[in-house]
Design a protein around this motif. Structure first.
Motif, PDB file in Angstrom:
ATOM      1  N   VAL A 132       5.592  -9.300   1.980  1.00 40.29           N
ATOM      2  CA  VAL A 132       5.515  -7.964   2.564  1.00 40.29           C
ATOM      3  C   VAL A 132       5.186  -8.114   4.050  1.00 40.29           C
ATOM      4  CG1 VAL A 132       4.838  -6.837   0.419  1.00 40.29           C
ATOM      5  CG2 VAL A 132       3.086  -7.747   1.929  1.00 40.29           C
ATOM      6  N   PRO A 133       5.545  -7.106   4.844  1.00 35.61           N
ATOM      7  CA  PRO A 133       5.304  -7.214   6.284  1.00 35.61           C
ATOM      8  C   PRO A 133       3.836  -7.440   6.611  1.00 35.61           C
ATOM      9  CG  PRO A 133       6.756  -5.367   5.788  1.00 35.61           C
ATOM     10  CD  PRO A 133       6.229  -5.856   4.478  1.00 35.61           C
ATOM     11  N   SER A 134       3.611  -8.148   7.689  1.00 37.35           N
ATOM     12  CA  SER A 134       2.246  -8.378   8.154  1.00 37.35           C
ATOM     13  C   SER A 134       1.556  -7.042   8.420  1.00 37.35           C
ATOM     14  CB  SER A 134       2.277  -9.205   9.448  1.00 37.35           C
ATOM     15  OG  SER A 134       0.983  -9.366   9.973  1.00 37.35           O
ATOM     16  N   GLY A 135       0.324  -6.925   7.975  1.00 36.49           N
ATOM     17  CA  GLY A 135      -0.429  -5.693   8.179  1.00 36.49           C
ATOM     18  C   GLY A 135      -0.198  -4.636   7.124  1.00 36.49           C
ATOM     19  N   THR A 136       0.548  -4.980   6.062  1.00 35.75           N
ATOM     20  CA  THR A 136       0.786  -4.025   4.977  1.00 35.75           C
ATOM     21  C   THR A 136      -0.542  -3.547   4.399  1.00 35.75           C
ATOM     22  OG1 THR A 136       2.947  -4.920   4.387  1.00 35.75           O
ATOM     23  CG2 THR A 136       1.754  -3.748   2.671  1.00 35.75           C
ATOM     24  N   ARG A 137      -0.623  -2.258   4.200  1.00 38.90           N
ATOM     25  CA  ARG A 137      -1.883  -1.659   3.771  1.00 38.90           C
ATOM     26  C   ARG A 137      -2.097  -1.803   2.278  1.00 38.90           C
ATOM     27  NH1 ARG A 137      -3.552   4.729   4.676  1.00 38.90           N
ATOM     28  NH2 ARG A 137      -5.755   4.530   4.084  1.00 38.90           N
ATOM     29  N   ARG A 138      -3.334  -2.085   1.884  1.00 43.34           N
ATOM     30  CA  ARG A 138      -3.771  -2.039   0.495  1.00 43.34           C
ATOM     31  C   ARG A 138      -4.939  -1.077   0.385  1.00 43.34           C
ATOM     32  NH1 ARG A 138      -1.962  -5.490  -3.444  1.00 43.34           N
ATOM     33  NH2 ARG A 138      -0.649  -7.230  -2.749  1.00 43.34           N
ATOM     34  N   GLY A 139      -4.997  -0.390  -0.746  1.00 42.94           N
ATOM     35  CA  GLY A 139      -6.088   0.556  -0.937  1.00 42.94           C
ATOM     36  C   GLY A 139      -6.001   1.217  -2.291  1.00 42.94           C
ATOM     37  N   HIS A 140      -6.856   2.195  -2.501  1.00 42.26           N
ATOM     38  CA  HIS A 140      -6.793   2.992  -3.718  1.00 42.26           C
ATOM     39  C   HIS A 140      -5.597   3.943  -3.621  1.00 42.26           C
ATOM     40  CE1 HIS A 140     -10.605   1.417  -5.059  1.00 42.26           C
ATOM     41  NE2 HIS A 140     -11.157   1.744  -3.899  1.00 42.26           N
ATOM     42  N   LEU A 141      -5.146   4.450  -4.761  1.00 44.61           N
ATOM     43  CA  LEU A 141      -3.926   5.252  -4.806  1.00 44.61           C
ATOM     44  C   LEU A 141      -3.978   6.426  -3.838  1.00 44.61           C
ATOM     45  CD1 LEU A 141      -1.176   5.693  -6.141  1.00 44.61           C
ATOM     46  CD2 LEU A 141      -2.333   7.043  -7.910  1.00 44.61           C
ATOM     47  N   ALA A 142      -5.059   7.171  -3.824  1.00 45.80           N
ATOM     48  CA  ALA A 142      -5.166   8.335  -2.934  1.00 45.80           C
ATOM     49  C   ALA A 142      -5.128   7.936  -1.466  1.00 45.80           C
ATOM     50  CB  ALA A 142      -6.450   9.096  -3.242  1.00 45.80           C
ATOM     51  N   GLU A 143      -5.568   6.724  -1.174  1.00 40.40           N
ATOM     52  CA  GLU A 143      -5.565   6.252   0.216  1.00 40.40           C
ATOM     53  C   GLU A 143      -4.170   5.848   0.674  1.00 40.40           C
ATOM     54  OE1 GLU A 143     -10.062   4.292   0.260  1.00 40.40           O
ATOM     55  OE2 GLU A 143      -8.325   3.042  -0.230  1.00 40.40           O
ATOM     56  N   ILE A 144      -3.433   5.195  -0.201  1.00 38.96           N
ATOM     57  CA  ILE A 144      -2.109   4.715   0.227  1.00 38.96           C
ATOM     58  C   ILE A 144      -1.031   5.789   0.094  1.00 38.96           C
ATOM     59  CG2 ILE A 144      -2.705   2.340  -0.369  1.00 38.96           C
ATOM     60  CD1 ILE A 144      -0.935   2.611  -2.857  1.00 38.96           C
ATOM     61  N   PHE A 145      -1.330   6.842  -0.669  1.00 35.75           N
ATOM     62  CA  PHE A 145      -0.362   7.935  -0.837  1.00 35.75           C
ATOM     63  C   PHE A 145      -0.756   9.068   0.106  1.00 35.75           C
ATOM     64  CE2 PHE A 145       2.661   9.106  -4.491  1.00 35.75           C
ATOM     65  CZ  PHE A 145       3.496   9.776  -3.611  1.00 35.75           C
ATOM     66  N   ALA A 146      -0.624   8.808   1.396  1.00 35.47           N
ATOM     67  CA  ALA A 146      -1.101   9.754   2.400  1.00 35.47           C
ATOM     68  C   ALA A 146      -0.031  10.715   2.885  1.00 35.47           C
ATOM     69  CB  ALA A 146      -1.686   8.988   3.592  1.00 35.47           C
ATOM     70  N   GLY A 147       1.223  10.480   2.527  1.00 39.00           N
ATOM     71  CA  GLY A 147       2.313  11.343   2.963  1.00 39.00           C
ATOM     72  C   GLY A 147       3.490  11.236   2.021  1.00 39.00           C
ATOM     73  N   PRO A 148       4.585  11.945   2.288  1.00 38.32           N
ATOM     74  CA  PRO A 148       5.752  11.913   1.398  1.00 38.32           C
ATOM     75  C   PRO A 148       6.276  10.494   1.198  1.00 38.32           C
ATOM     76  CG  PRO A 148       5.955  13.684   3.003  1.00 38.32           C
ATOM     77  CD  PRO A 148       4.783  12.867   3.437  1.00 38.32           C
ATOM     78  N   ALA A 149       6.614  10.161  -0.040  1.00 37.15           N
ATOM     79  CA  ALA A 149       7.108   8.823  -0.375  1.00 37.15           C
ATOM     80  C   ALA A 149       8.583   8.874  -0.731  1.00 37.15           C
ATOM     81  CB  ALA A 149       6.318   8.246  -1.545  1.00 37.15           C
ATOM     82  N   LEU A 150       9.310   7.850  -0.345  1.00 35.56           N
ATOM     83  CA  LEU A 150      10.702   7.729  -0.764  1.00 35.56           C
ATOM     84  C   LEU A 150      10.795   7.250  -2.206  1.00 35.56           C
ATOM     85  CD1 LEU A 150      12.197   6.019   2.406  1.00 35.56           C
ATOM     86  CD2 LEU A 150      12.431   8.412   1.733  1.00 35.56           C
ATOM     87  N   LYS A 151       9.890   6.360  -2.571  1.00 34.76           N
ATOM     88  CA  LYS A 151       9.946   5.762  -3.902  1.00 34.76           C
ATOM     89  C   LYS A 151       8.574   5.229  -4.264  1.00 34.76           C
ATOM     90  CE  LYS A 151      12.119   1.753  -4.410  1.00 34.76           C
ATOM     91  NZ  LYS A 151      13.183   0.726  -4.603  1.00 34.76           N
ATOM     92  N   LEU A 152       8.241   5.289  -5.543  1.00 36.17           N
ATOM     93  CA  LEU A 152       7.053   4.641  -6.071  1.00 36.17           C
ATOM     94  C   LEU A 152       7.478   3.423  -6.874  1.00 36.17           C
ATOM     95  CD1 LEU A 152       5.126   7.758  -7.463  1.00 36.17           C
ATOM     96  CD2 LEU A 152       4.964   6.731  -5.186  1.00 36.17           C
TER      97      LEU A 152
END
Length: 276
Positions: A132-152
């Motif tokens: 995955v790209p450098s700096g890819t974010r990890r977190g709890h679901l509510a944290e990483i789902f901060a805006g509209p998603a193209l795909k889960l």
């Protein structure tokens, strides 16, 4: 068999991995030559893929001047030449989080990732199989789902993909579309009503192209809706059995340039396969 004069398709829709792209990740010189010939004739070749944008860009040079790509199983239509979105069909955070929690409740041990235009974010427990790209974010679901998603993406490390798919679909019903294109237990989740087929249909409708004027190629379950919709459809020789059952015809495998060989025959292209 070559189509009769005047009945040639007006648009080509092709999956990438396992279909147009060889197993080593390349697009062969022969396939490149066939796609270039179609572009010169004004026949659009649309890449219709489950890949996220960051992976699809690797092969964009081959779609030619007419190039459009349907990305993330129909969530995004991308203008290759202008490098900008034409259409997005996203999952809103509240709806997406509900879907994820329903799956997690039904299938303990599920972990999720969120794909957006800007990249991917992962839950702490999601084990990615590819860099995955450098700096890819990890977190709890509510944290990483901060805006509209193209795909889960939903992954399970113990269940087989069929059982995981069955249980996930039973848990969420028609709240979203669940499919898969991997040999591991990785599910791909789109907004309700969003598939490769429904987005391709919107693209074609805007251009005055009917389903019977489309020829489509695919190999995995996320291609089934598109193959069922297109007027002429081909499953690759080593396609998943459910795909082969859906398609009208069978093409040679992706490592034998099956898509290009069929297109050269259908359009009467005098391009000799390259001996490698």
């Amino acid at each position: 068999m070559r189509a009769e004069r005047g009945s040639e398709p007006r648009l080509v829709a092709t999956d990438l991995d396992g279909t147009l792209v060889r197993s080593d990740g390349t697009v062969s010189p022969y396939t490149q030559a066939v796609l270039t010939a179609l572009d010169e004739r004004g026949v659009p070749v649309v890449f219709v893929t489950g890949r996220p944008l960051r992976w699809a860009e690797d092969v964009f040079e081959h779609v030619g001047g007419h190039g459009l790509a349907v990305i993330s199983n129909g969530a995004l239509v991308w203008d290759v030449a202008r490098r900008e979105p034409v259409l997005t069909r996203t999952i809103e955070p509240a709806a997406g989080i509900e879907v994820c929690e329903l799956i997690r409740s039904a299938v303990f041990g599920s972990a999720f990732a969120v794909e957006t235009l800007s990249g991917i974010s992962l839950e702490h427990g999601f084990r990615e199989r590819y860099p995955v790209p450098s700096g890819t974010r990890r977190g709890h679901l509510a944290e990483i789902f901060a805006g509209p998603a193209l795909k889960l993406l939903a992954r399970h490390e113990e269940l087989g993909y069929q059982e995981f798919w069955d249980r996930a679909v039973a848990a969420i019903g028609d709240r979203a579309v669940v499919t898969w294109s991997s040999t591991s237990s990785l599910l791909e989740i789109s907004a309700a009503g969003v598939t490769k087929a429904t987005t391709l249909a919107l693209l074609c409708e805007e251009r005055g192209i009917d389903p019977h004027q489309v020829i489509a190629f695919g190999d995995m379950p996320n291609d089934i809706a598109m193959l069922a919709w297109a007027g002429t459809s081909y499953a690759m020789a080593d396609a998943h059995p459910t795909v082969a059952d859906t398609a009208d015809h069978v093409a040679p495998g992706n490592d034998e340039d099956g898509v290009a060989r069929v297109l050269a025959s259908v359009f009467g292209l005098a391009i000799a396969p390259v001996v490698e």
